[in-house]
Design a protein around this motif. Structure first.
Motif, PDB file in Angstrom:
ATOM      1  N   UNK A 153       0.860  -1.180   0.000  1.00  0.00           N
ATOM      2  CA  UNK A 153       0.000   0.000   0.000  1.00  0.00           C
ATOM      3  C   UNK A 153       0.896   1.229   0.000  1.00  0.00           C
ATOM      4  N   UNK A 154       0.589   2.175  -0.904  1.00  0.00           N
ATOM      5  CA  UNK A 154       1.372   3.418  -1.028  1.00  0.00           C
ATOM      6  C   UNK A 154       0.436   4.612  -1.143  1.00  0.00           C
ATOM      7  N   UNK A 155       0.868   5.798  -0.738  1.00  0.00           N
ATOM      8  CA  UNK A 155       0.071   6.997  -0.993  1.00  0.00           C
ATOM      9  C   UNK A 155      -0.199   7.124  -2.490  1.00  0.00           C
ATOM     10  N   UNK A 156      -1.423   7.508  -2.828  1.00  0.00           N
ATOM     11  CA  UNK A 156      -1.827   7.641  -4.224  1.00  0.00           C
ATOM     12  C   UNK A 156      -2.499   6.395  -4.770  1.00  0.00           C
ATOM     13  N   UNK A 157      -2.376   5.255  -4.063  1.00  0.00           N
ATOM     14  CA  UNK A 157      -3.024   4.020  -4.506  1.00  0.00           C
ATOM     15  C   UNK A 157      -4.535   4.161  -4.450  1.00  0.00           C
ATOM     16  N   UNK A 158      -5.194   3.433  -5.329  1.00  0.00           N
ATOM     17  CA  UNK A 158      -6.663   3.416  -5.370  1.00  0.00           C
ATOM     18  C   UNK A 158      -7.222   2.529  -4.258  1.00  0.00           C
ATOM     19  N   UNK A 159      -8.411   2.894  -3.805  1.00  0.00           N
ATOM     20  CA  UNK A 159      -9.213   2.085  -2.893  1.00  0.00           C
ATOM     21  C   UNK A 159     -10.519   1.823  -3.644  1.00  0.00           C
ATOM     22  N   UNK A 160     -10.795   0.535  -3.918  1.00  0.00           N
ATOM     23  CA  UNK A 160     -11.945   0.198  -4.755  1.00  0.00           C
ATOM     24  C   UNK A 160     -12.727  -0.968  -4.166  1.00  0.00           C
ATOM     25  N   UNK A 161     -14.052  -0.805  -4.014  1.00  0.00           N
ATOM     26  CA  UNK A 161     -14.886  -1.946  -3.570  1.00  0.00           C
ATOM     27  C   UNK A 161     -14.832  -3.055  -4.600  1.00  0.00           C
ATOM     28  N   UNK A 162     -14.842  -4.312  -4.140  1.00  0.00           N
ATOM     29  CA  UNK A 162     -14.797  -5.468  -5.028  1.00  0.00           C
ATOM     30  C   UNK A 162     -16.140  -6.194  -5.101  1.00  0.00           C
TER      31      UNK A 162
END
Length: 163
Positions: A153-162
């Protein structure tokens, strides 16, 4: 806020009560948590760890997330200013409704997680910050989640419901 968002900042603390340290990335390990954090399976020195090494790990201790918008809102509404990481959550997000991820699988960076329950503020957080933070963060204190599949996990990464 939309169904998906981004990672703004990442924080871990090496042991209970230690100051949160900002990270440029963190390795999320299924069933263990964030490498280097106080709640990581091999460390488990967090304030709320109550199980023995022989017991199964309790759900919701792998990582915690909080919306940047909630942090901004308590500053605006209650005059409570939290320094970076002072909220004691691992991942600060933007533009994702974390409460909607309870019981759902989601991707954060390369990791797949499942939202376990809301991360309501506690008396410990109020003791180390300021009066009023409990009320100000009620029902918007973030999300407790479990890591189902390893990833970084890095800053700028997406968070997306699956689902």
């Amino acid at each position: 806020m939309t169904g998906s968002g981004t990672v703004e900042r990442i924080f871990t603390a090496p042991e209970a009560e230690a100051e949160m340290e900002e990270r440029t990335d963190v390795e999320a390990i299924a069933g263990s948590g964030l490498r280097g954090d106080r709640y990581f399976r091999e460390i488990e020195t967090g304030t709320f760890v109550e199980w023995d090494a022989d017991e199964d790990r309790h759900d919701g201790y792998d990582l915690t997330l909080i919306e940047r918008e909630a942090v901004t809102a308590i500053e605006r509404e209650a005059g409570i200013e939290l320094a970076p990481g002072e909220h004691r959550r691992n991942v600060e997000t933007r533009e994702v409704a974390l409460n909607h991820l309870v019981g759902r699988r989601f991707r954060v960076g390369d990791a797949v997680c499942r939202g376990d329950r809301l991360c309501e503020p506690c008396a410990h957080l109020q003791r180390i910050t300021q009066d009023g933070v409990l009320q100000a963060l009620a029902h918007r204190g973030g999300l407790r989640a479990d890591v189902l599949e390893d990833g970084t996990i890095r800053p700028g990464d997406a968070i997306e419901p699956l689902d």
